[in-house]
Design an enzyme around this catalytic site. Structure first.
Site, PDB file in Angstrom:
ATOM      1  CD  GLU A  44      39.463  34.125  30.245  1.00 19.61           C
ATOM      2  OE1 GLU A  44      38.956  34.476  30.983  1.00 19.61           O
ATOM      3  OE2 GLU A  44      38.782  33.270  29.546  1.00 19.61           O
ATOM      4  CB  THR A  73      39.540  38.563  35.858  1.00 21.11           C
ATOM      5  OG1 THR A  73      39.729  37.238  35.778  1.00 21.11           O
ATOM      6  CG2 THR A  73      38.841  38.885  37.270  1.00 21.11           C
ATOM      7  CE  LYS A 133      33.469  34.281  32.071  1.00 20.73           C
ATOM      8  NZ  LYS A 133      34.602  34.569  33.019  1.00 20.73           N
TER       9      LYS A 133
END
Length: 216
Positions: A44, A73, A133
Site C-alpha cells: 500500500e 492515504t 480498515k
C-alpha cells in the site's frame, strides 16, 4: 466485478499488507521491493509520499505479477482515480468517504476505508465496501473485531496501526481479514540501506506461518 474479489482474496491469503511511506518516489519503490522480497505481496503506497502516483505506476509496470500494488492515504475521489489510472489494484483511506466508494465501485476496485466506530462501519457497508480498515488499530485493539463481529458477523475488518510481530496472533484469533504493517517494517533503515525491510518482512512472514501451523 471478479477482479475486485480476486484482489481481495489474494490480500486475504497473503494476510500482511505493507504500508509504504517514503521520502520520495525512489524510496517508496525501494521499500516496496524489499518488502516483496521478504514475502509480503500486498503493498500500500501512501499518498503522504511525494510522487506516490509515480511509484505506483512504476511498481505496477515493472513488478512481479504476484505483487498487489495499492494506494493508501487517499483523501478524495480525484486522488482515487489518479491511483487507479496509475495501476493501483485497491484503495485505502484513513476515513470513510462515499465519493471514493462510488469511484472505486465504478472501476471494480476494492475500497478499504478507515473506520473507528460501528456507525462508520455500517455506513461503509451501505456503500458497498467489502473490507473495512480498522483505524487506528492501536487505539481500538484486537478485541474490537470480536465485539463488532457479534452483531455484524459478515463484516471483514483489517487493522492498520498497532500491529506488531508480538500481537499479530491476537488480531488473527479475533478474526481480522488481514493486517497492515507500517513503521515496524522501516524502523531499521539507515543511510540508504533498505535491506532491513526484507529481513523484518521475512520475520513477519515466518511468524504468520508459525501461527497458521499452530491453528492447523
Amino acid at each position: 466485478m471478479l477482479q475486485k474479489y480476486e484482489t481481495l482474496n489474494e490480500m486475504h491469503k497473503g494476510y500482511l499488507v505493507a504500508v509504504i511511506r517514503g521520502k520520495n518516489k525512489e524510496e517508496a519503490v525501494e521499500i516496496s521491493k524489499q518488502a516483496f522480497k521478504g514475502g509480503i505481496r500486498s503493498l500500500e503506497v501512501t499518498f503522504s509520499t511525494p510522487g506516490a502516483e509515480d511509484a505506483i505506476a512504476e511498481l505496477a509496470r515493472t513488478a512481479d505479477s504476484d505483487m498487489i500494488v495499492g494506494a493508501g492515504t487517499v483523501l478524495d475521489e480525484e486522488t482515487a482515480r489518479i491511483a487507479i489510472m496509475k495501476g493501483a489494484r485497491y484503495i485505502v483511506s484513513p476515513h470513510f468517504d462515499g465519493a471514493i466508494a462510488t469511484m472505486c465501485n465504478r472501476y471494480a476496485i476494492p475500497y478499504l476505508p478507515g473506520c473507528g466506530s460501528v456507525t462508520e462501519i455500517m455506513q461503509a457497508l451501505t456503500f458497498g465496501v467489502d473490507v473495512v480498515k480498522l483505524f487506528p488499530g492501536s487505539l481500538l485493539g484486537p478485541g474490537f473485531i470480536k465485539d463488532v463481529k457479534g452483531p455484524i458477523p459478515h463484516v471483514q475488518l483489517m487493522p492498520s496501526g498497532g500491529v506488531s510481530i508480538d500481537n499479530i496472533d491476537k488480531w488473527m484469533n479475533n478474526g481480522a481479514f488481514a493486517v497492515g504493517i507500517g513503521s515496524a517494517l522501516t524502523k531499521g533503515i539507515s543511510n540508504g540501506d533498505y535491506s532491513s525491510v526484507e529481513k523484518v518482512a521475512r520475520e513477519f512472514m515466518d511468524k504468520l506461518a508459525s501461527i497458521k501451523e499452530g491453528k492447523a
